[in-house]
Design an enzyme around this catalytic site. Structure first.
Site, mmCIF file in Angstrom:
data_model
loop_
_atom_site.group_PDB
_atom_site.id
_atom_site.type_symbol
_atom_site.label_atom_id
_atom_site.label_comp_id
_atom_site.label_asym_id
_atom_site.label_seq_id
_atom_site.Cartn_x
_atom_site.Cartn_y
_atom_site.Cartn_z
ATOM 1 N N GLY A 52 0.890 -1.129 -0.072
ATOM 2 C CA GLY A 52 0.215 0.094 0.039
ATOM 3 C C GLY A 52 0.697 1.214 0.040
ATOM 4 O O GLY A 52 0.549 2.315 0.597
ATOM 5 N N ASN B 77 4.751 -3.358 -13.781
ATOM 6 C CA ASN B 77 4.617 -3.599 -12.253
ATOM 7 C C ASN B 77 3.922 -4.833 -12.074
ATOM 8 O O ASN B 77 3.640 -5.866 -12.885
ATOM 9 C CB ASN B 77 3.663 -2.468 -12.016
ATOM 10 C CG ASN B 77 3.832 -2.069 -10.508
ATOM 11 O OD1 ASN B 77 3.995 -2.860 -9.431
ATOM 12 N ND2 ASN B 77 3.671 -0.802 -10.135
ATOM 13 N N GLY C 68 10.101 -7.845 -14.272
ATOM 14 C CA GLY C 68 9.067 -8.781 -13.956
ATOM 15 C C GLY C 68 9.637 -10.299 -13.669
ATOM 16 O O GLY C 68 9.790 -10.909 -14.859
ATOM 17 N N CYS D 6 0.292 0.629 -9.571
ATOM 18 C CA CYS D 6 0.365 -0.167 -8.288
ATOM 19 C C CYS D 6 -1.355 -0.562 -7.885
ATOM 20 O O CYS D 6 -1.955 0.169 -7.901
ATOM 21 C CB CYS D 6 0.686 0.836 -6.983
ATOM 22 S SG CYS D 6 0.607 -0.104 -5.465
#
Lengths: 298, 244
Positions: A70, A187, A238, A125
């Site tokens: 978060g 991401n 990744g 995100c």
């Protein structure tokens, strides 16, 4: 002497190995020789401090990990005062990953960034209520955010994309048009883990971000898609764990790569990978990165 | 100094419901301090992927020992290791503490491991020790031989360690208290010991990613916001930890 340096947006990285945002912080200087790295990207900073999500925040999956941190961070002002002076001493190119819940917040934070090599814009995100992946799924919003950042800084702007966009190429094109000088692809993948004792999602926010070798072929294909269709350089990210993975990313079109969760399982991986790329080049008779990546450029 | 190395297992012994793993290493005894831990993983990069945070049980000149409770894939695999198998070891990690010469230790189950290690730095004290079954209680004689008074309780017998402490509250007066056990136990103890919580410290455990303050995963809620087990802990003042 093998020259692994990479040039983009007026910068020269000594090699293509970059430590990704969100997996490291200053205590890693105890174990990694940062001067050997091509660059580092500091964990997402927001305008105001963020507490992050309630624990649990991480768990292992087969061949990888899923997180729901978060974007916990101290905020740009405390960062500039307390952390930036130390980052400047690392002896490598430092980029800041930035996050905003609104386009206005992205503008404000961009104007406060100084004394670093560049900015990586986080519109990808999965672990936040506003912004994040919600901005990165939509080409128009991705354009607006990138433009807002570029208008408020003279630094090179990289945009980190989500694999959750329905068409990542369209999003990447929008970022390019708005002034981005490179794309980071990708991401974490949004994912879910259920706690079978409670029958409920393990994370309070339900969704988490999946990373590690489990996502490598998925992320690699995104890199291929973006680099085949977009004119600006692509930084591949990744599931990379060794130099063979890095070669795959080069041949898929990446100009440089980021290492993320591999440092959890092997904190020495960044240095081992740089050494092994050098060894590979020597064995093959290549003298620089361009020769290694020859089949892409041809 | 923190190091990341591949080290061999030199002993795997069943100890009650747990496994004691001894790992060959001539450096850890020079580097590790009371309260610290190591991250332990398998040589294969792919799976299991993460390293596991584990307390020291003890450290000798030529090796260090860990106590393993089978809880998931990783700890199950660790329990099955043979002599000669290799492990990735990152450490020592975490903030060290300076233990008192004497004090109170309160352990629940596998929570005995870091408190056993801490006791090696102390000259005497009192151990309150609770477990599910009688066979789960380890090291009683060992503690006693080193000047500790040992009070045990089992759930199959009289109750929990919280019950044991409630019966002996006056002993806590003026003593530093160190607690390690499941969150439910430490939460109950915080309520029971009341004002004595000012002198109490708790060893916390959380799911951890990196062990080096990088990933911000091992968050513990405190009165002043989230703190990290790997960087701010693993030992926290009990009064600061929020169990809401």
């Amino acid at each position: 002497m093998i020259d692994l340096s990479v040039n983009f947006a007026g910068l020269k990285l000594k090699n293509p190995v970059i430590l990704a945002s969100g997996v490291w912080d200053l205590p890693y200087t105890k174990i990694i020789d940062f001067e050997k790295l091509g660059g580092v990207i500091y964990k997402s900073l927001s305008l105001m401090p963020r507490e992050g999500n309630p624990p649990p925040r991480i768990t292992e999956i087969p061949c990888g990990v899923i997180n729901s941190i978060g974007l916990a961070n101290k905020g740009i002002k405390i960062f500039n005062r307390e952390v930036l002076p130390e980052l400047k001493e690392l002896g490598t190119e430092v980029f800041l990953n930035i996050f905003g819940e609104s386009i206005e917040e992205f503008s404000k934070i961009s104007s406060l960034i100084r004394d670093v090599s560049g900015i990586e814009v986080n519109i990808s995100c999965p672990n936040v209520e506003k912004g994040g992946v919600y901005f990165g799924r939509d080409p128009e919003t991705a354009y607006q955010v990138t433009k807002a950042v570029c208008e408020n800084t003279d630094l090179p702007v990289i945009v980190k994309l989500t694999p959750a966009a329905s068409d990542i190429v369209v999003v990447a094109e929008a970022c390019q048009e708005a002034g981005a000088c490179a794309i980071t692809a990708v991401n974490t993948f949004p994912g879910l883990v259920i706690d079978i004792d409670s029958g409920k999602p393990l994370f309070e926010r339900v969704v988490g971000g999946v990373s590690g070798p489990a996502i490598k072929p998925l992320a690699l294909y995104k890199v291929y898609e973006v680099s085949s269709n977009v004119g600006i350089p692509v930084i591949g990210s990744g599931g990379i764990g060794n130099y063979e993975d890095v070669l795959e990313y080069f041949f898929a079109g990446a100009m440089a790569i980021q290492l993320g969760s591999v440092i959890f399982t092997n904190p020495l991986a960044p240095i081992e990978i740089i050494d092994n790329i050098t060894k590979y080049a020597k064995e093959k008779g290549y003298s620089n990165l361009k020769e290694i990546r020859r089949c892409v450029d041809e | 100094m923190v190091t990341f190395r591949i080290l061999p297992v030199i002993e795997n012994r069943v100890l009650g419901p747990y496994t004691l793993l001894r790992i060959k290493d001539r450096n850890m005894h020079k580097e590790a301090k009371c309260g610290q831990f190591v991250m332990v993983g398998f040589p294969s990069f792919l799976d299991p992927f993460l390293l596991r945070p584990l307390s020291f049980l003890s450290i000798a000149e030529d090796s260090f020992s860990l106590l393993i409770k089978k809880k998931g894939r990783g700890t199950e695999k660790l329990s099955e290791l043979s002599v000669g198998d290799e492990l990735k070891i990152l450490g020592p990690l975490g903030r060290y503490i300076i233990p008192p010469k004497s004090g109170i230790l309160i352990a629940g189950g596998i929570g005995i491991a870091p408190l056993y290690y801490q006791s090696l730095w102390m000259s005497h004290g009192i151990l309150f020790y609770g477990a599910k079954k009688k066979r789960d209680i380890l090291f009683s004689k060992d503690f006693e031989s080193r000047g500790f008074t040992v009070k045990t309780i089992t759930e199959e017998g009289r109750g929990t360690v919280a019950d044991l402490v409630r019966e002996n509250l006056e002993i806590l007066e003026g003593q530093q208290i160190f607690i390690c056990g499941p969150d439910a136990m430490t939460k109950a103890l915080k309520d029971i010991i009341g004002g004595y919580a000012k002198q109490a410290f708790v060893y916390m455990e959380r799911r951890m990613g990196c062990g080096l303050g990088g990933c911000k995963s091992c968050a513990v809620k405190t009165d002043s916001g989230y703190k990290l087990v790997c960087q701010d802990g693993p030992v926290f003042p009990l009064k600061e930890v929020s169990y809401d």
